[in-house]
Motif scaffolding. Structure first.
Motif, PDB file in Angstrom:
ATOM      1  N   THR A   1     -17.315  -6.928  30.985  1.00 41.06           N
ATOM      2  CA  THR A   1     -18.352  -6.756  29.964  1.00 41.06           C
ATOM      3  C   THR A   1     -18.596  -8.034  29.170  1.00 41.06           C
ATOM      4  OG1 THR A   1     -16.770  -5.853  28.366  1.00 41.06           O
ATOM      5  CG2 THR A   1     -17.958  -4.264  29.749  1.00 41.06           C
ATOM      6  N   SER A   2     -17.655  -8.966  29.235  1.00 40.23           N
ATOM      7  CA  SER A   2     -17.825 -10.273  28.580  1.00 40.23           C
ATOM      8  C   SER A   2     -18.365 -11.329  29.539  1.00 40.23           C
ATOM      9  CB  SER A   2     -16.486 -10.754  28.017  1.00 40.23           C
ATOM     10  OG  SER A   2     -16.014  -9.858  27.051  1.00 40.23           O
ATOM     11  N   GLY A   3     -18.654 -10.921  30.780  1.00 40.54           N
ATOM     12  CA  GLY A   3     -19.192 -11.858  31.761  1.00 40.54           C
ATOM     13  C   GLY A   3     -18.133 -12.704  32.441  1.00 40.54           C
TER      14      GLY A   3
ATOM     15  N   ARG B   1     -21.452  -4.705  35.042  1.00 41.96           N
ATOM     16  CA  ARG B   1     -22.277  -5.477  34.115  1.00 41.96           C
ATOM     17  C   ARG B   1     -23.584  -4.730  33.889  1.00 41.96           C
ATOM     18  NH1 ARG B   1     -19.785  -9.385  37.253  1.00 41.96           N
ATOM     19  NH2 ARG B   1     -18.502 -10.791  36.031  1.00 41.96           N
ATOM     20  N   ASP B   2     -24.075  -4.801  32.665  1.00 38.51           N
ATOM     21  CA  ASP B   2     -25.322  -4.157  32.277  1.00 38.51           C
ATOM     22  C   ASP B   2     -26.115  -5.167  31.466  1.00 38.51           C
ATOM     23  OD1 ASP B   2     -27.312  -2.300  31.604  1.00 38.51           O
ATOM     24  OD2 ASP B   2     -26.133  -1.474  29.949  1.00 38.51           O
TER      25      ASP B   2
ATOM     26  N   SER C   1     -26.519  -4.002  27.543  1.00 35.30           N
ATOM     27  CA  SER C   1     -25.382  -3.906  26.634  1.00 35.30           C
ATOM     28  C   SER C   1     -24.239  -4.858  26.978  1.00 35.30           C
ATOM     29  CB  SER C   1     -24.846  -2.477  26.630  1.00 35.30           C
ATOM     30  OG  SER C   1     -24.326  -2.147  27.896  1.00 35.30           O
ATOM     31  N   GLY C   2     -24.362  -5.605  28.050  1.00 31.70           N
ATOM     32  CA  GLY C   2     -23.291  -6.498  28.479  1.00 31.70           C
ATOM     33  C   GLY C   2     -22.413  -5.866  29.533  1.00 31.70           C
ATOM     34  N   GLY C   3     -22.180  -4.564  29.406  1.00 33.11           N
ATOM     35  CA  GLY C   3     -21.377  -3.883  30.406  1.00 33.11           C
ATOM     36  C   GLY C   3     -21.164  -2.429  30.064  1.00 33.11           C
TER      37      GLY C   3
END
Length: 84
Positions: free
Chosen positions: A8-10, A34-35, A38-40
């Motif tokens: 979620t933090s890439g 990953r989204d 929202s980031g994830g």
């Protein structure tokens, strides 16, 4: 190490483990995708983007002595997701 948090933090959980393995004393069994909005998004273990086969192989190679705690922090069917 929290693989879902990495995603979620890439970040790539396997790369993070390789970089920090000597400092890691606990691994969480969480997964995510990953989204763009929202980031994830946390998903059931094994249903996300974590390359578990590679991460577990790295843990074995480094003789990781700690626990892997399977967690599910979001979702409507958390207990069912853990049992599957």
């Amino acid at each position: 190490l929290d693989p879902a948090g990495c995603i979620t933090s890439g970040l790539d959980p396997v790369t993070q483990y390789r970089s920090l393995h000597s400092l890691i004393c606990h691994v969480q069994g969480r997964d995510a995708i990953r989204d763009l909005e929202s980031g994830g998004l946390e998903v059931s273990l094994g249903r996300g983007e974590t390359r578990w086969d590679e991460l577990l192989a790295n843990l074995a190679d480094a003789r990781y002595p700690g626990w892997i705690t399977v967690r599910r922090t979001t979702g409507d069917q958390r207990v069912r997701d853990l049992l599957n």
